[in-house]
Design an enzyme around this catalytic site. Sequence first.
Site, PDB file in Angstrom:
ATOM      1  N   GLU A 215      38.393 -13.426 -31.740  1.00  0.00           N
ATOM      2  CA  GLU A 215      38.167 -14.196 -30.222  1.00  0.00           C
ATOM      3  C   GLU A 215      38.011 -15.705 -30.466  1.00  0.00           C
ATOM      4  O   GLU A 215      38.481 -16.288 -29.547  1.00  0.00           O
ATOM      5  CB  GLU A 215      37.096 -13.486 -29.927  1.00  0.00           C
ATOM      6  CG  GLU A 215      36.492 -13.949 -28.449  1.00  0.00           C
ATOM      7  CD  GLU A 215      37.518 -13.671 -27.220  1.00  0.00           C
ATOM      8  OE1 GLU A 215      37.773 -14.595 -26.474  1.00  0.00           O
ATOM      9  OE2 GLU A 215      38.077 -12.546 -27.354  1.00  0.00           O
ATOM     10  N   SER A 614      35.836 -17.384 -15.916  1.00  0.00           N
ATOM     11  CA  SER A 614      35.056 -17.260 -17.580  1.00  0.00           C
ATOM     12  C   SER A 614      34.235 -18.484 -17.506  1.00  0.00           C
ATOM     13  O   SER A 614      33.318 -18.699 -16.907  1.00  0.00           O
ATOM     14  CB  SER A 614      36.441 -17.230 -18.318  1.00  0.00           C
ATOM     15  OG  SER A 614      35.799 -17.025 -19.810  1.00  0.00           O
ATOM     16  N   ASP A 689      34.402  -5.460 -18.921  1.00  0.00           N
ATOM     17  CA  ASP A 689      34.525  -6.692 -19.711  1.00  0.00           C
ATOM     18  C   ASP A 689      33.721  -6.544 -21.094  1.00  0.00           C
ATOM     19  O   ASP A 689      32.677  -6.304 -21.193  1.00  0.00           O
ATOM     20  CB  ASP A 689      34.055  -7.637 -18.957  1.00  0.00           C
ATOM     21  CG  ASP A 689      34.631  -9.057 -19.382  1.00  0.00           C
ATOM     22  OD1 ASP A 689      34.846  -9.285 -20.695  1.00  0.00           O
ATOM     23  OD2 ASP A 689      34.820 -10.103 -18.576  1.00  0.00           O
ATOM     24  N   HIS A 721      38.209  -8.797 -19.294  1.00  0.00           N
ATOM     25  CA  HIS A 721      38.130 -10.109 -18.962  1.00  0.00           C
ATOM     26  C   HIS A 721      39.082 -10.627 -17.884  1.00  0.00           C
ATOM     27  O   HIS A 721      39.104 -11.414 -17.413  1.00  0.00           O
ATOM     28  CB  HIS A 721      37.783 -10.845 -20.025  1.00  0.00           C
ATOM     29  CG  HIS A 721      37.095 -12.063 -19.969  1.00  0.00           C
ATOM     30  ND1 HIS A 721      36.157 -12.407 -19.127  1.00  0.00           N
ATOM     31  CD2 HIS A 721      37.736 -13.447 -20.190  1.00  0.00           C
ATOM     32  CE1 HIS A 721      35.684 -13.628 -19.088  1.00  0.00           C
ATOM     33  NE2 HIS A 721      36.656 -14.363 -19.960  1.00  0.00           N
TER      34      HIS A 721
END
Length: 749
Positions: A215, A614, A689, A721
């Site tokens: 990530e 985000s 998410d 997400h």
Amino acid sequence: MQSFRLLAAASILALSAIPSIGMAQEETGMTETQSGELTLERVFGSPSLNGSSPRGLKLSPDGRYLTLLRNRPDDKDRYDLWGFDRESGEWSMLVDSEKLGTGRELSEAEKMQRERQRIGSLKGIVTYDWAADGQAILVPLDGDLYLARLDGTTQRLTDTEESELNPALSETGAYVSFVRDGQLWTGKPGEDAAPVTPKEGDLISWGVAEFVAQEELDRSTGFWWSPDDRRIAVARVDESPVGVVTRAAIGAKGTRTYDQRYPAAGTPNADVSLFVMDPDGTGRVQVDLGPDKDIYLARVDWAPDGSALYVQRLDRKQFTLDMLRVDPATGESSVLFTEKAADGHWINLTNNYKFLRDGSLIWWSERSGFGHLYRFADGDWQQLTSGDWVVTGLTGVDQDAGRIYFTGTKDDPLATQVYALDLADPSAIDRLSDPAFANSASMDKSGQLLVMRRSSDTQPSQIYLADHSGERLTWIEQNELDGSHPYAPFLPSHRPATYGSIPGADGQPLYWRMTTPELEPGKRYPVFFQHYGGPHAQTVTKGWGGALEQYIVDRGYIFFEIDNRGSNNRGVDFEKAIYRAMGTVEVEDQKRGAEYLKTLDFVDPDRIATYGWSYGGYMTLKMLEADPGLYAAGISGAPVTRWELYDTAYTERYMGTPQDDADAYARSEAIEDAAKISDPLLLVHGMADDNVVFENSTELAAKLQGEAVPFEMMFYPGYTHSVGGPKISVHLWNTIFDFLDRHGVGPAD
């Protein structure tokens, strides 16, 4: 786009005859010749209004085929494998993902891995690997592996409920390798593979990258073949120290819960170690990564001759990066050199480096205050590029000619160009791309051929093959905006962007981008003020803006973006302003953008709506909290609301830990001051998410409700997400515009 293999000179010349792969109208069965109104259904429908978007361009080892993944006209998210045969001069579909695939649902592990790679919405074939003899291609599809041959036949290599993760052919092509059920498997192509690492329970896995590596560190694999296939470096990940987050994936029909190992800021990371072994798992030795176990295994590379393994070891605080040289026979290591972050900054990991045959290294560093290229040879450093601009990527190296290819902002901070220099005289930099476009590039391993990708405000992405001088040999995807292009009916209403800058609080320019409707004298227009605001991103460029932006402008909004301090490609001083100060300087810079808009006589100062997703969703909340009344409304998508809820590698890089700097965390969170929000707010989040977990929004919603603060929310069952799709995206954006209309922010009739 992955690099492709060496071509002989004759093959290079033959490629000049390749026709563009853009489908003709008669092939798609679709025609759009009449002028039309741009709708959300068309923006998110198929074929893509951006035109064809090929991925994964490669050349076969023998140079006969140019291959790539191409999306379908009737389903822009489904990709098939196509190839151009030099001998016949024709394109053909080598693997049809619908005919070959089973339609089997991917495992949860593969779904989450695709989320990390930002390809969760793609279907069909998303990667492939040529065999060394150029006669077959390894194709992962629907969780299983196939060997596709050029005569049209395919051989199924696996048929399991579990997905084969990170499938790859070894460097010589002698082995197929993949990860299944926490073990690394290897085998000869066409023969049964076998596990070469032990099975150690559900919390220990071999050959995969841990969550934060995927990530936040841009490392998606956990095993690396040596050039001669004699040894494999394999990561072992023990997640037992990592805290458990019980994540509810709330779907349309029922809720599933996952006890996800999620390393929140300030909590333990996974224990990651590295081993080197033979292809059958024997001869295994552990690599000495040093006495401090709380580090990040950032990068792993083999020397070109296989004599050494190079490991980049990043400390937990991300201030120090050590390059280790490892003996693959014993695992013993030594520090080759150390990279230190500037005061008040952090190490920015990149893939902009290359080990050369002569034992030297081309390396990217910000030690001068801007990201530039260096050569490390025999213990000495030579700076290759310099100046108040940034090298954005190392594209390739022609080692025989001693020539380096790279991308950077030397000519324009908003339009990256492709450059080359000679090691013998690095002061002479040649630009190989057209400055009228924003450009990127990749190269073959020998540094002979460039794959150039470019776009502009008026031209969607184009791809072409170029020689070492940048001269175009052939179009791969011309994507010309002619009458057959999907976007052609909407060209009459296409609006160009304008660019400018305003001074920030410290005097540095803040660049903005604006697209307006055709302005009528005396009329004032509402603004759709989009932002991201977080580090490692640059939103204001001179590339193609896309159909959604044009739809927003068609509705009667001015579309506006500005890059604040903390954003990417502006140098250390510009970026580090955000250090331990999230939710402050970037909010101030976005405010300057809003105040600038209010000075324009064609802007309605009472109708500036702000939107972000985000980090941008977090920014919406902080902007509304900091300056009530400045914005007419705000849309917050999938926001982080407390940084203690987000992961270690990202959050601690910019904020330290909650234990070390509790005050910085307190200032940065968006929960405590939520009662200050007085402007209309729409809160949006995917209810499954696993990145910015749903708790971020539910905690905020509870706070707002407890303080009797009115707001609206739209939560999407089953979505992670990325909330999107042909229908869901239409619903999402209709929700946004209906919200703005209800609160008087939309365009006046």
